[in-house]
Design a protein around this motif. Sequence first.
Motif, PDB file in Angstrom:
ATOM      1  N   GLU A  52     -14.305  17.428  39.925  1.00  0.00           N
ATOM      2  CA  GLU A  52     -15.349  17.207  38.931  1.00  0.00           C
ATOM      3  C   GLU A  52     -16.345  16.118  39.294  1.00  0.00           C
ATOM      4  N   ARG A  53     -15.994  15.235  40.202  1.00  0.00           N
ATOM      5  CA  ARG A  53     -16.922  14.172  40.601  1.00  0.00           C
ATOM      6  C   ARG A  53     -17.906  14.636  41.669  1.00  0.00           C
ATOM      7  N   ALA A  54     -17.849  15.927  42.013  1.00  0.00           N
ATOM      8  CA  ALA A  54     -18.758  16.488  43.016  1.00  0.00           C
ATOM      9  C   ALA A  54     -19.578  17.615  42.416  1.00  0.00           C
ATOM     10  N   LEU A  55     -20.769  17.804  42.959  1.00  0.00           N
ATOM     11  CA  LEU A  55     -21.698  18.833  42.519  1.00  0.00           C
ATOM     12  C   LEU A  55     -22.367  19.427  43.743  1.00  0.00           C
ATOM     13  N   PHE A  56     -22.473  20.758  43.795  1.00  0.00           N
ATOM     14  CA  PHE A  56     -23.232  21.374  44.882  1.00  0.00           C
ATOM     15  C   PHE A  56     -24.644  21.686  44.422  1.00  0.00           C
ATOM     16  N   VAL A  57     -25.609  21.385  45.303  1.00  0.00           N
ATOM     17  CA  VAL A  57     -27.011  21.696  45.042  1.00  0.00           C
ATOM     18  C   VAL A  57     -27.566  22.456  46.242  1.00  0.00           C
ATOM     19  N   ARG A  58     -28.027  23.675  46.022  1.00  0.00           N
ATOM     20  CA  ARG A  58     -28.669  24.421  47.091  1.00  0.00           C
ATOM     21  C   ARG A  58     -30.016  23.756  47.378  1.00  0.00           C
ATOM     22  N   HIS A  59     -30.268  23.377  48.634  1.00  0.00           N
ATOM     23  CA  HIS A  59     -31.363  22.460  48.905  1.00  0.00           C
ATOM     24  C   HIS A  59     -31.922  22.694  50.304  1.00  0.00           C
ATOM     25  N   ASP A  60     -33.155  23.157  50.379  1.00  0.00           N
ATOM     26  CA  ASP A  60     -33.907  23.214  51.632  1.00  0.00           C
ATOM     27  C   ASP A  60     -34.611  21.860  51.771  1.00  0.00           C
ATOM     28  N   VAL A  61     -34.160  21.042  52.703  1.00  0.00           N
ATOM     29  CA  VAL A  61     -34.640  19.661  52.778  1.00  0.00           C
ATOM     30  C   VAL A  61     -36.093  19.547  53.224  1.00  0.00           C
ATOM     31  N   ALA A  62     -36.681  20.641  53.699  1.00  0.00           N
ATOM     32  CA  ALA A  62     -38.092  20.609  54.086  1.00  0.00           C
ATOM     33  C   ALA A  62     -39.016  20.965  52.921  1.00  0.00           C
TER      34      ALA A  62
END
Length: 252
Positions: A52-62
């Motif tokens: 629960e202390r983690a979250l995934f975020v789909r993320h194109d860093v550009a």
Amino acid sequence: MGRVQDKVALVTGGASGVGRETVKLLLEEGAFVAISDINVEAGQAFAAECGERALFVRHDVASEDDWRAAIAAVQQRFGPLDILINNAGILIPGSIATATLAQFRQLMQVNADSCFVGCQQGIEAMKERGGSIVNMASVSSWLPIEGYAGYSASKAAVGALTRASALYCRNNSLPVRVNSLHPDGIYTPMMQASAPGVPAKFLLFDAQKNPKGRAALPEQIAKVLLFLASDDSQAISGAEIRADSAILGTGL
């Protein structure tokens, strides 16, 4: 109490390699951690494993829009951002004679543009409360590597951007620290792909067994990132931290 107890962190490229080990270490030391990655399947699986202390975020860093969305998602779930680890990056071989302009632009976009946008939006998110930004660079920022001209240029840009960002924060009385980490090789999937079939024992640096080795383990680099992210490094900003087993002194 952990070294980053209840701090909120965002780690780009967090689903594998150094990013993955850094996420694990930050969680062990008490942080809430957002795992940013373009690999949705791996990122979601890792976040579920972390709890629960983690979250995934789909993320194109550009992408500037993805950065805004990622930081907003982190702050909505966990609260104000305290730590940003700009770890995501790619490696494409090519000398000045063999690399293409398209490859050069891709390297700059993923490795350098991502740090520009990350620093810009990270500083904005942290400027009231303070925080720490760590940009992953490389020894190739300053050590000539003939076969990786574009990669070296992108990582040199990360170092220069780090120094300029840190100075901006100092001169504008913003309580945000910005540092860059410059490893030599790291034994990650990216390195393994660049040296297919080469056993780890021939790549890893070991003072007794293989002093000519170039690679560190991801967990060794994660420990340095933890230090730079934590309040233990409060006096450090605008620094290029070398995690290279004294490779500069060898003249390689």
